[in-house]
Design an enzyme around this catalytic site. Structure first.
Site, PDB file in Angstrom:
ATOM      1  N   ASN A 123       0.789  -1.234   0.000  1.00 30.43           N
ATOM      2  CA  ASN A 123       0.000   0.000   0.000  1.00 30.43           C
ATOM      3  C   ASN A 123       0.822   1.286   0.000  1.00 30.43           C
ATOM      4  OD1 ASN A 123       0.604  -0.862   2.717  1.00 30.43           O
ATOM      5  ND2 ASN A 123      -0.786   0.710   3.469  1.00 30.43           N
TER       6      ASN A 123
ATOM      7  N   SER B  38      -0.598  -7.261   7.996  1.00 29.52           N
ATOM      8  CA  SER B  38      -1.812  -7.532   8.767  1.00 29.52           C
ATOM      9  C   SER B  38      -1.473  -8.102  10.140  1.00 29.52           C
ATOM     10  CB  SER B  38      -2.692  -8.527   8.011  1.00 29.52           C
ATOM     11  OG  SER B  38      -2.051  -9.799   7.964  1.00 29.52           O
TER      12      SER B  38
ATOM     13  N   GLU C  60       4.571  -3.701  12.549  1.00 31.27           N
ATOM     14  CA  GLU C  60       3.638  -2.595  12.352  1.00 31.27           C
ATOM     15  C   GLU C  60       2.435  -3.175  11.631  1.00 31.27           C
ATOM     16  OE1 GLU C  60       1.886  -0.789  10.278  1.00 31.27           O
ATOM     17  OE2 GLU C  60       2.143   1.331  10.640  1.00 31.27           O
ATOM     18  N   LEU C  61       1.314  -3.289  12.363  1.00 32.42           N
ATOM     19  CA  LEU C  61       0.197  -4.091  11.869  1.00 32.42           C
ATOM     20  C   LEU C  61      -1.038  -3.225  11.622  1.00 32.42           C
ATOM     21  CD1 LEU C  61       0.867  -7.065  14.322  1.00 32.42           C
ATOM     22  CD2 LEU C  61       1.823  -6.677  12.038  1.00 32.42           C
TER      23      LEU C  61
ATOM     24  N   CYS D  44      -3.023   2.116   7.159  1.00 31.85           N
ATOM     25  CA  CYS D  44      -3.229   1.594   8.515  1.00 31.85           C
ATOM     26  C   CYS D  44      -3.585   2.704   9.493  1.00 31.85           C
ATOM     27  CB  CYS D  44      -1.967   0.873   9.005  1.00 31.85           C
ATOM     28  SG  CYS D  44      -1.530  -0.576   8.042  1.00 31.85           S
TER      29      CYS D  44
END
Length: 465
Positions: free
Chosen positions: A137, A213, A234-235, A269
Site C-alpha cells: 500500500n 496484517s 507494524e500491523l 493503517c
C-alpha cells in the site's frame, strides 16, 4: 494476480493490464542472497563510518528526487496510487534517507553512565543481516522506513517486498545501485510467504521488520520469538478520531478527517477509520463530511486531477462491500456511497455510514478503503471508551478547543500515537508504532533506529576505590 508458484506478477487495477512479472528466487538463490548479505556486512558495511553511510543515503535520496516519475509511476501502475500522491511518497522516502543521514550518528552516539567503573558507557552496534517484509500500500515509504535506519546503524538489508508490487521493489534496488551503494548491502528477495519461516529461522538473519496484517504479524512474531530474534511489527489499525463539542474549527476538522479517509484511497493503517462525535455536533459534522466527500473525484490514477484512484485488487473491493452491507443490515445509516461501481477499474465509492454501533463490522474490523464510520457519543468519557473498544491500538486523534484537555485525554487512549487537532501521520523525526494487535516495537525517530542494534554496556576497570 499476485504470484504463482514461480513468479510475481502485477496487474494495473485501473486497466487490468499486466504491468510487470519477475521470476521468484529458488532455494539456492535465496541462500546465496542471505550469504551475500552476510559477507557484505562482515567484509565491508559494518566497518563503514557514519559519514560514509550518510553520504550514500543522501545519494539515494537525490537519485529518487532527480528522477521522480521513474520511481513514482510504478506505484500508480501496480497499485493505483494517484500520480501526485506517488510523487509525494517518493519524496517522503527520500526524506527518510536524508533524515537518518543527518541525525543517525547523533541518535546512536555513545552514552557515558556513572558506575563503580573507571569508565562505563553504552554503545550501539549493528546486528548484521536484517529482513524487511513489506506490504503493497505504500511501497516506497514503508521500504525506506525500514531501510534508512537499519542501514545507517550499520546493518545490511534484505527486502522481501509484496507480490503485487514487484516493479516497485526493482526500482528501489535500482536507486541504491545508482547511488553507489556497495554490492549486496541492500538486496531484493522474491519469495512467497511459504518460504519465510525458513528464512527467518536462518542463523544469518538477525532481525525482522514486518509491516502487514495482524494475522501476518502473529505468524512472523511467533517464528521470530521462537528463535529469540528481535522483531518490529507494524500491523493493522482501526484508528479513532474523536470530535468533541468544543472543537473551535469544525470545518478544519472535517477537512482533515476527509483527507485521512481518502488519501491512498483509504488504504492506510493509520487512517481515521472510526469517527467518534459528541452528540451536540453530530448531525452537523455528518453534513460537513458529506459535503467534502461529494466533491472528491475518482478516476485514472495517472490523471493529475484525480484525487482517488482504484483499490489495489478486486477482492479488496468485494470485502469492503461486504463490510458495508453487513453494517447497514445491522442498522447503520447510509449517508453516501455504498453502491457497486459500474465502469473501468477496481473502484470503491466514497462511503459514509452514520449511527454506527461498536459491534458493527465497520467498527470492529479494519476498513481498508474510503469508508467513514461515524459513531455518536454523549460525552468525553464515552468517547474514550468507544475509542479503546477495539483490538487495535495504532493511532488516534482528538479534536477539541482545549489543548490541555486534549493532552490529558491522549493519556487515556490506548494507541501508540495520538494527534491533537491534526492528522495522524508517520514522520521520520518521530517514533511510530502500535500497541495491542497493532504491533510491537517502534519505527522512525531516535527510537526506531535502536530496534536493530546491540545495545552494548562496557565497563572499564579498575573499579573505583
Amino acid at each position: 494476480m499476485g504470484y504463482s508458484t514461480t513468479h510475481f506478477k502485477s496487474i494495473n487495477p485501473y486497466t487490468q493490464e499486466d504491468v510487470y512479472e519477475v521470476k521468484m528466487h529458488d532455494t539456492q538463490e535465496t541462500t546465496e542472497i542471505l550469504q551475500n548479505a552476510q559477507e557484505a556486512f562482515c567484509n565491508e558495511w559494518q566497518d563503514t563510518t557514519y559519514e560514509q553511510r550518510a553520504k550514500l543515503l543522501n545519494a539515494v535520496a537525490k537519485q529518487m528526487k532527480d528522477n521522480l516519475d521513474y520511481y513514482a509511476l510504478p506505484m500508480t501502475e501496480e497499485m493505483g496510487k494517484p500520480i501526485n500522491e506517488a510523487r509525494g511518497e517518493v519524496n517522503k522516502a527520500a526524506l527518510a534517507a536524508e533524515h537518518y543521514a543527518e541525525f543517525g550518528e547523533d541518535y546512536l552516539k555513545t552514552e557515558y553512565l556513572e558506575s563503580d567503573a573507571t569508565e562505563s558507557y553504552v554503545q550501539y552496534l549493528p546486528l548484521g543481516v536484517t529482513l524487511g517484509i513489506l506490504p503493497w500500500n505504500a511501497p516506497f515509504w514503508l521500504a525506506f522506513r525500514y531501510l534508512a535506519p537499519a542501514l545507517m546503524s550499520g546493518n545490511t538489508c534484505i527486502m522481501k517486498h509484496d507480490s503485487h508490487t514487484p516493479l516497485c521493489a526493482i526500482r528501489i534496488i535500482e536507486a541504491f545501485q545508482k547511488a553507489g551503494f556497495p554490492k549486496n548491502v541492500v538486496q531484493n528477495l522474491v519469495v512467497g510467504h511459504s518460504s519465510l519461516e525458513t528464512i527467518i529461522r536462518n542463523p544469518i538473519v538477525k532481525g525482522i521488520s514486518l509491516t502487514g496484517s495482524s494475522k501476518a504479524g502473529t505468524s512472523v512474531g511467533a517464528i521470530a520469538g521462537s528463535e529469540i530474534k528481535p522483531v518490529v511489527l507494524e500491523l493493522g489499525g482501526s484508528d479513532p478520531a474523536i470530535i468533541l463539542k468544543d472543537t473551535q474549527d469544525l470545518e478544519k476538522a472535517a477537512d482533515i478527517i476527509t483527507l485521512s479517509r481518502y488519501i491512498n484511497a483509504g488504504q492506510s493503517c493509520i487512517a481515521a477509520k472510526r469517527i467518534i462525535v459528541e452528540e451536540p455536533i453530530y448531525e452537523k459534522f455528518i453534513e460537513l463530511l458529506k459535503q467534502r466527500f461529494e466533491k472528491l473525484k475518482l478516476g485514472d490514477p495517472k490523471d493529475e486531477t484525480t484525487t482517488i484512484g482504484p483499490i489495489a485488487r478486486k477482492e479488496l473491493v468485494d470485502q469492503m462491500h461486504e463490510q458495508v452491507d453487513k453494517s447497514v443490515a445491522a442498522g447503520a445509516r447510509l449517508i453516501l456511497g455504498g453502491q457497486r461501481y459500474e465502469g473501468k477499474g477496481f473502484f470503491f465509492p466514497l462511503t459514509i455510514l452514520a449511527d454506527v454501533e461498536p459491534g458493527m463490522v465497520v467498527s470492529c474490523q479494519e476498513t481498508f478503503g474510503p469508508i467513514a464510520a461515524i459513531i455518536k457519543v454523549k460525552d468525553e468519557k464515552e468517547a474514550i471508551k468507544v475509542a479503546n473498544d477495539t483490538e487495535y491500538g495504532l493511532g488516534g486523534s482528538i479534536w477539541t478547543g482545549d489543548t490541555q484537555k486534549g493532552k490529558e485525554l491522549a493519556k487515556k487512549i490506548v494507541t501508540g500515537q495520538v494527534s491533537i487537532n491534526g492528522i495522524v501521520k508517520s514522520d521520520p523525526r518521530l517514533p511510530s508504532g502500535g500497541v495491542k494487535k497493532s504491533g510491537i516495537g517502534k519505527e522512525l525517530g531516535p527510537h526506531g533506529i535502536k530496534m536493530f542494534v546491540n545495545t552494548q554496556q562496557v565497563w572499564v576497570g579498575p573499579a573505583k576505590g
